[in-house]
Structures are given as structure tokens and as C-alpha cells.
Design an enzyme around this catalytic site. Structure first.
Site, PDB file in Angstrom:
ATOM      1  N   ASN A 161       0.824  -1.195  -0.089  1.00 33.08           N
ATOM      2  CA  ASN A 161      -0.069  -0.097   0.028  1.00 33.08           C
ATOM      3  C   ASN A 161       0.809   1.404   0.194  1.00 33.08           C
ATOM      4  OD1 ASN A 161       0.848  -0.835   2.715  1.00 33.08           O
ATOM      5  ND2 ASN A 161      -1.105   0.270   3.621  1.00 33.08           N
ATOM      6  N   GLY A 217       6.556 -14.206  -2.885  1.00 33.63           N
ATOM      7  CA  GLY A 217       5.525 -14.142  -2.081  1.00 33.63           C
ATOM      8  C   GLY A 217       5.597 -14.714  -0.833  1.00 33.63           C
ATOM      9  N   GLY A 237       2.353  -5.859   7.457  1.00 28.46           N
ATOM     10  CA  GLY A 237       1.395  -6.452   6.576  1.00 28.46           C
ATOM     11  C   GLY A 237       0.300  -7.016   7.544  1.00 28.46           C
ATOM     12  N   SER A 238      -0.486  -7.832   6.987  1.00 24.96           N
ATOM     13  CA  SER A 238      -1.767  -8.046   7.640  1.00 24.96           C
ATOM     14  C   SER A 238      -1.449  -8.960   9.139  1.00 24.96           C
ATOM     15  CB  SER A 238      -2.355  -9.145   6.740  1.00 24.96           C
ATOM     16  OG  SER A 238      -1.737 -10.374   6.524  1.00 24.96           O
ATOM     17  N   GLU A 259       4.580  -4.701  12.250  1.00 25.37           N
ATOM     18  CA  GLU A 259       3.465  -3.642  12.180  1.00 25.37           C
ATOM     19  C   GLU A 259       2.349  -3.984  11.347  1.00 25.37           C
ATOM     20  OE1 GLU A 259       4.094  -1.078  13.727  1.00 25.37           O
ATOM     21  OE2 GLU A 259       6.215  -1.021  14.116  1.00 25.37           O
ATOM     22  N   CYS A 293      -2.899   1.222   6.844  1.00 26.83           N
ATOM     23  CA  CYS A 293      -3.205   0.465   8.137  1.00 26.83           C
ATOM     24  C   CYS A 293      -4.060   1.456   9.160  1.00 26.83           C
ATOM     25  CB  CYS A 293      -1.920   0.176   8.692  1.00 26.83           C
ATOM     26  SG  CYS A 293      -0.582   1.212   8.818  1.00 26.83           S
ATOM     27  N   GLU A 387     -11.440  -5.243   9.427  1.00 31.07           N
ATOM     28  CA  GLU A 387     -10.368  -4.202   8.508  1.00 31.07           C
ATOM     29  C   GLU A 387     -10.795  -4.549   7.136  1.00 31.07           C
ATOM     30  OE1 GLU A 387      -6.176  -4.853   7.919  1.00 31.07           O
ATOM     31  OE2 GLU A 387      -5.672  -2.922   8.246  1.00 31.07           O
ATOM     32  N   PHE A 389     -10.120  -2.139   4.121  1.00 27.67           N
ATOM     33  CA  PHE A 389      -9.110  -1.837   3.382  1.00 27.67           C
ATOM     34  C   PHE A 389      -9.625  -1.390   2.082  1.00 27.67           C
ATOM     35  CE2 PHE A 389      -4.196  -2.480   2.831  1.00 27.67           C
ATOM     36  CZ  PHE A 389      -3.812  -1.668   3.971  1.00 27.67           C
TER      37      PHE A 389
HETATM   38  P1  NAD Z   1       0.140  -9.546   3.468  1.00 32.80           P
HETATM   39  O1  NAD Z   1      -0.161  -9.886   5.078  1.00 32.80           O
HETATM   40  O2  NAD Z   1      -0.798 -10.263   2.647  1.00 32.80           O
HETATM   41  O3  NAD Z   1       1.164  -9.229   2.904  1.00 32.80           O
HETATM   42  C1  NAD Z   1       2.380  -8.410   3.572  1.00 32.80           C
HETATM   43  C2  NAD Z   1       3.941  -8.969   3.153  1.00 32.80           C
HETATM   44  O4  NAD Z   1       3.982  -9.968   3.651  1.00 32.80           O
HETATM   45  C3  NAD Z   1       3.862  -9.328   1.802  1.00 32.80           C
HETATM   46  O5  NAD Z   1       5.453  -8.832   1.190  1.00 32.80           O
HETATM   47  C4  NAD Z   1       3.669 -10.793   1.551  1.00 32.80           C
HETATM   48  O6  NAD Z   1       4.329 -11.422   0.445  1.00 32.80           O
HETATM   49  C5  NAD Z   1       4.351 -11.079   2.776  1.00 32.80           C
HETATM   50  N1  NAD Z   1       3.801 -12.402   3.354  1.00 32.80           N
HETATM   51  C6  NAD Z   1       2.449 -13.062   3.275  1.00 32.80           C
HETATM   52  N2  NAD Z   1       2.476 -14.029   3.943  1.00 32.80           N
HETATM   53  C7  NAD Z   1       3.448 -14.221   4.432  1.00 32.80           C
HETATM   54  C8  NAD Z   1       4.300 -15.514   5.488  1.00 32.80           C
HETATM   55  N3  NAD Z   1       3.269 -16.389   5.685  1.00 32.80           N
HETATM   56  N4  NAD Z   1       5.320 -15.311   5.574  1.00 32.80           N
HETATM   57  C9  NAD Z   1       6.301 -14.129   5.485  1.00 32.80           C
HETATM   58  N5  NAD Z   1       5.783 -13.348   4.549  1.00 32.80           N
HETATM   59  C10 NAD Z   1       4.525 -13.498   4.271  1.00 32.80           C
HETATM   60  O7  NAD Z   1      -0.747  -7.821   3.837  1.00 32.80           O
HETATM   61  P2  NAD Z   1      -1.394  -7.108   2.589  1.00 32.80           P
HETATM   62  O8  NAD Z   1      -3.136  -7.572   2.998  1.00 32.80           O
HETATM   63  O9  NAD Z   1      -0.959  -7.275   1.351  1.00 32.80           O
HETATM   64  O10 NAD Z   1      -1.357  -5.602   3.131  1.00 32.80           O
HETATM   65  C11 NAD Z   1      -2.357  -4.971   3.934  1.00 32.80           C
HETATM   66  C12 NAD Z   1      -2.166  -5.350   5.445  1.00 32.80           C
HETATM   67  O11 NAD Z   1      -1.011  -4.742   6.001  1.00 32.80           O
HETATM   68  C13 NAD Z   1      -3.439  -4.676   6.128  1.00 32.80           C
HETATM   69  O12 NAD Z   1      -3.854  -5.534   7.279  1.00 32.80           O
HETATM   70  C14 NAD Z   1      -2.703  -3.243   6.754  1.00 32.80           C
HETATM   71  O13 NAD Z   1      -3.263  -2.882   7.815  1.00 32.80           O
HETATM   72  C15 NAD Z   1      -1.367  -3.781   6.910  1.00 32.80           C
HETATM   73  N6  NAD Z   1      -0.454  -2.615   7.099  1.00 32.80           N
HETATM   74  C16 NAD Z   1      -0.033  -2.539   8.287  1.00 32.80           C
HETATM   75  C17 NAD Z   1       0.800  -1.344   8.385  1.00 32.80           C
HETATM   76  C18 NAD Z   1       1.677  -0.715   9.734  1.00 32.80           C
HETATM   77  O14 NAD Z   1       2.580  -0.218   9.812  1.00 32.80           O
HETATM   78  N7  NAD Z   1       1.115  -1.303  10.889  1.00 32.80           N
HETATM   79  C19 NAD Z   1       1.058  -0.659   7.154  1.00 32.80           C
HETATM   80  C20 NAD Z   1       0.612  -1.030   6.126  1.00 32.80           C
HETATM   81  C21 NAD Z   1      -0.148  -1.959   6.021  1.00 32.80           C
END
Ligand code: NAD
Length: 492
Positions: A161, A217, A237-238, A259, A293, A387, A389
Site C-alpha cells: 500500500n 510471495g 503487513g496483515s 507492524e 493501516c 479491517e 482496506f
Molecule cells: P500481507 O500480510 O498479505 O502481505 C504483506 C507482506 O507479507 C507481503 O510482502 C507478503 O508477500 C508477505 N507475506 C504474506 N504471507 C507471509 C508469510 N506467511 N510469511 C512471510 N511473509 C508473508 O498484507 P496485505 O494484505 O497485502 O497488506 C495489507 C495489510 O497490511 C493490512 O492489514 C494493513 O493494515 C497492514 N499494514 C500495516 C502497516 C503498519 O505499519 N502497521 C502498514 C501498512 C499495511
């Protein structure tokens, strides 16, 4: 990566195979991923997918390169960070173009993200010259020091994002404090989240082997999380993926910074300025299509102004423009992909079935989701809890300050919250009881200035663990060092 119609001076073709990148970048490579422009579906290029073997090789090479980097004079490390900032300033427009095209950012959001990223580089350039420890009291004749040392190799896993900023906010301070880095950006935004960063540091003269960018990924992320050469994982990430990363890091005894997601409340008290409240609400909900986020996931509005606020929010949502940010000056661009869009659509439909009123939007065309308003949302409604998004305002009435606190805290997340009121004392008193890592009085929920600690509690992560004063703590560890002029004559 194959050629694109975007300017190539900053990201030239020869780099697809440069040593700095240990991933496979060439078009037609095994398991190459298409880089798509979300607004048009056009192909921007292909990018390789790192496998577990490439992750292992990079982590090993990074580990071998780290010690010499840490031994360099502190001002040489600073100089690389400063130069990277200058390179980014020089190529500002190209970076903004890529953010617009690859991540569906509006131009204003892309420019803001690039500016924040440059600020991170400047701030990180100041880290190496800071004091790195303290002198402890000790027995006579012994010099006793507590000093901070780099961790070794830091693995950074970042989302789509704010792809540039959310990667560089960890990469830059980790390098500045003497670590090597293996970065795994989200494959949907591997150019802005990875390639741009690698190129900035290459042009800044970062010694080879210290920064590895491996698009891929979950499999590549999981390999990084379990690699024995990696001392720490900084994950953004999530919450679902964060839990897996946290578990794996625990199993492999790595430090981990998480985070994660948020369901952030903006509380509008009945004495708030209505015009300002609407401007704050719209910004918090709709900026970058709600894909942040810290996005305002709940608008808690006091009953006395609820109806007027709602009517004007609906009118505002209907006025917002949606379209391709590369070709038109729009308020909202596309969502990142069909999966995110379908998730948002499902939640909006489920919310209506659970009794919420749909006052604006709710539909989509391609990846363009209409600015949406759901009102009279109750605590048991999926829109209240999940959430989303996406650009969806979830409006909830409340009567008393106590009720607002209970509603805002009714979530497993704890990232950001904000309170709007003309009575700052009242707003602060209310805010003190919100369980969040980021709290804003008289502002909305989406805020970051780089020099502040950033992070959430509960399902939003493990505390304000990155940014500003937290960086030195985060990317280094204590060592106790004692020095005596002669070894003691122990009695055994
Ligand atoms: P996601 O968790 O699907 O992906 C984030 C990253 O993690 C990607 O690089 C992905 O390839 C990697 N990933 C996925 N599964 C993994 C695993 N099992 N092991 C290691 N790496 C893995 O996130 P998304 O849905 O694409 O992004 C949105 C989410 O991120 C939302 O929940 C948002 O709130 C959160 N987010 C948090 C912050 C923060 O600073 N707190 C900032 C931005 C986004």
C-alpha cells in the site's frame, strides 16, 4: 524485468541482471510475475520470484558482507545514506510516476510517500553519529561500557500500500546502524517496494552484498523468517501473516518487529467544528482508497450532530472523483487487485444484511470502488469489526464519552485513534483511555512524520517498535564490554 513505457534513466535495463539484485529480474525468467497497472490492467513488466534457495544464498552473502560495513567509519555510512537521499530527490518525478502506475496512488499520495521516504534517508544518515552507549559504574580499575551493536542481517518484509515508504523506513535505519538487509517486497509492488530502493543505494555507492532485494510471495517470506543467517525480521503487513511470521521468528529465536492491521476510530464529539470534522473524516477514510493501516475504520459520531454529519459526509462521498490517477486528477484511484476489491464488496454486503444502511457507493467498476458510506452500524456488524482496506466509511452513533471509549476499544486491534473536539481537555481525557499506539487529538487517524515512534498494540503488532527514537533500539542490541589494564589473579 522487461521494458516499460515509463522513463528508464533511473531504472535502466542493465540493472535487471546487476549483482546487487540476487533475484531473477529478467523477462521470461522461471516463475516470473507480471507487474500490472491496477488502473488499466496493462502489463508494466515482469519480475522474478525468489525461491527459498535464493533467499538462503542472499542471507549468507549479506552476513558475509555485514562486518566490513559495520567496521567502516561512521561518517562513511552516513555519507551513503545522505547520497541515497540526494539520488531520490534527483529522481523524484520518476519515483512518483512509478508509484502512481504500479500501486494506483494518486499523484498527491505518491509525492507524499516519496517525500516521507527521502526524509527517512536523511534521518537515517544522522543515526551513525549518535552516541552508541554509556559508561557504567564498576569496580575500581575496570572500565565498564554498555554499547549498542548491529544485529547482523535484518530481513524486511513489506506490503503493497505504501510500498516504498514501508520498506525504506526499515531498510535505511537498519543499514545506517551497521546491519546488512535482505528485503522481500510484496510481489504486486516489487518495483517501488524493492527495485527503486536497490537502485537508490546502488547509485549512492553502498558496498556490494549489503542489500539484497528478493521479490516473492509468502514462500520467500517464510524462507527469510526461518533462515539461520537472519537475526531479525521487520514485518509490515496483515495480522494473519504477521502471526505466522511471529510464530516462525519465535521458533528460530529471532528478534521480530510486527507492524500489522488496524481498525482505527475517529471520535467526533458534539462540540467539534463540523466543517473540519468532515474534512478530517473524509481524509482518514478515503485517502489511498482506504488502503492504509491507519485508515479511519470507524467514525464514531456523537448523537447531537450525527444526522447533520452523516448527510454532509454522504454528499461529500458522492462528490469525490474516482479514476486512473496517471491520466486524470482524481481523488481516488483503483484498489490494488480483484481480491482486495471482492473482500471489500463482501463486507459491504454483509454489513447491509446485518442491518447497516448503505447511504452512498457500495459498487465498483473494475478495480475502482465507489466512495461508500455505511451508517447506523452496530457493534455486531462485520463492518464494525473487520479491517475493510477500501474506501468505506463506517459511521456509528454514540451518546456519552464513556460509550465512545467502549466502542473505540471494542477491537482486537490497537493501532491509531483520534478525537475531534473544541474542548482539548475533554478530548485528551477521553483519548487517554484508548488502547492504541498512535493517538491524535484534533486530527484524523492517518499520520506519520518519520521521527515519531510508530506501531500498535494487540493485533496491530508488538508496540511502537520502529521510527524515530525507536530505530536505534530496534536495529541494534546491547553488548557489555569491560576493560582492565591487567587480568585479575583469581584465587583458583
Ligand atoms: P500481507 O500480510 O498479505 O502481505 C504483506 C507482506 O507479507 C507481503 O510482502 C507478503 O508477500 C508477505 N507475506 C504474506 N504471507 C507471509 C508469510 N506467511 N510469511 C512471510 N511473509 C508473508 O498484507 P496485505 O494484505 O497485502 O497488506 C495489507 C495489510 O497490511 C493490512 O492489514 C494493513 O493494515 C497492514 N499494514 C500495516 C502497516 C503498519 O505499519 N502497521 C502498514 C501498512 C499495511
Amino acid at each position: 524485468m522487461s521494458s516499460t513505457s515509463l522513463p528508464a534513466d533511473f531504472l535502466p535495463a542493465h540493472l535487471w541482471t546487476e549483482l546487487l539484485f540476487t533475484g531473477t529480474w529478467e523477462a521470461g525468467a522461471v516463475a516470473a510475475t507480471a507487474v500490472l497497472e491496477p488502473a488499466t490492467g496493462n502489463l508494466l513488466g515482469h519480475i522474478g520470484n525468489a525461491d527459498a534457495g535464493q533467499v538462503a544464498a542472499s542471507a549468507k552473502a549479506a552476513s558475509a558482507a555485514q562486518s566490513a560495513w559495520y567496521q567502516q567509519p561512521y561518517d562513511e555510512r552516513s555519507a551513503v545514506l545522505r547520497k541515497a537521499a540526494q539520488v531520490a530527490e534527483h529522481h523524484f518525478d520518476t519515483i512518483v510516476d512509478w508509484l502512481v502506475r504500479e500501486s494506483g496512488s494518486t499523484r498527491a499520495k505518491a509525492a507524499f510517500e516519496t517525500t516521507l521516504s527521502i526524509k527517512v534517508l536523511h534521518e537515517s544518515a544522522g543515526l551513525p553519529s549518535r552516541s552508541q552507549g554509556e559508561v557504567l559504574p564498576s569496580t575500581s580499575g575496570r572500565l565498564s561500557l554498555a554499547r549498542r551493536r548491529p544485529l547482523g542481517v535484518v530481513g524486511v518484509i513489506s506490503p503493497f500500500n505504501f510500498p516504498l515508504y514501508l520498506a525504506i523506513r526499515a531498510v535505511a535505519p537498519a543499514l545506517a546502524t551497521g546491519n546488512a538487509v535482505v528485503l522481500k517486497p510484496d510481489p504486486r509492488t516489487a518495483v517501488c517496494g524493492g527495485f527503486v530502493i536497490a537502485r537508490l543505494f546502488e547509485l549512492a555507492g553502498l558496498p556490494a552484498g549489503l542489500l539484497h532485494v528478493l521479490p516473492g510471495g509468502a514462500e520467500a517470506g517464510a524462507a527469510l523468517t526461518s533462515d539461520p543467517h537472519v537475526a531479525m525480521i521487520q514485518f509490515t503487513g496483515s495480522t494473519g501473516a504477521g502471526r505466522k511470521v511471529g510464530e516462525a521468528a519465535g521458533r528460530h529465536l529471532k528478534k521480530v518487529s510486527l507492524e500489522l492491521g488496524g481498525k482505527n476510530s475517529l471520535i467526533v464529539l458534539d462540540d467539534a467544528d463540523l466543517d473540519l470534522a468532515l474534512a478530517n473524516a473524509a481524509w482518514g477514510v478515503y485517502l489511498h482508497q482506504g488502503q492504509i493501516c491507519m485508515s479511519t475504520g470507524r467514525l464514531l459520531v456523537q448523537r447531537g450532530i450525527y444526522q447533520r454529519f452523516l448527510e454532509r459526509l454522504v454528499a461529500k462521498a458522492k462528490r469525490l472523483t474516482v479514476g486512473d490517477p496517471a491520466t486524470a486528477n482524481v481523488d481516488l484511484g483503483p484498489l490494488i487487485n480483484a481480491q482486495q476489491r471482492d473482500h471489500a464488496h463482501r463486507v459491504v454486503q454483509a454489513a447491509q444484511q446485518a442491518g447497516a444502511k448503505l447511504d452512498a457507493g457500495g459498487g465498483y467498476e473494475g478495480l475502482f470502488f465507489e466512495p461508500t458510506v455505511l451508517s447506523d452500524v452496530t457493534r455486531d456488524n462485520p463492518a464494525f469489526n473487520e479491517e475493510i482496506f477500501a474506501p468505506v466509511a463506517v459511521v456509528v452513533p454514540f451518546d456519552t464519552d464513556e460509550e465512545a471509549i467502549a466502542l473505540a476499544n471494542d477491537t482486537e486491534y490497537g493501532l491509531s485513534a483520534a478525537v475531534l473536539s473544541r474542548d482539548v481537555g475533554r478530548a485528551l481525557k477521553l483519548g487517554e483511555r484508548l488502547r492504541v499506539g498512535l493517538l491524535h487529538i484534533n486530527d484524523q487517524t492517518v499520520n506519520d512524520e518519520v521521527i515519531n515512534p510508530f506501531g500498535g498494540v494487540g493485533a496491530s503488532g508488538n508496540g511502537a517498535s520502529i521510527g524515530g527514537p525507536a530505530n536505534w533500539e530496534e536495529f541494534t542490541q546491547w553488548q557489555w564490554l569491560t576493560v582492565k589494564s591487567d587480568a585479575p589473579a583469581y584465587p583458583l
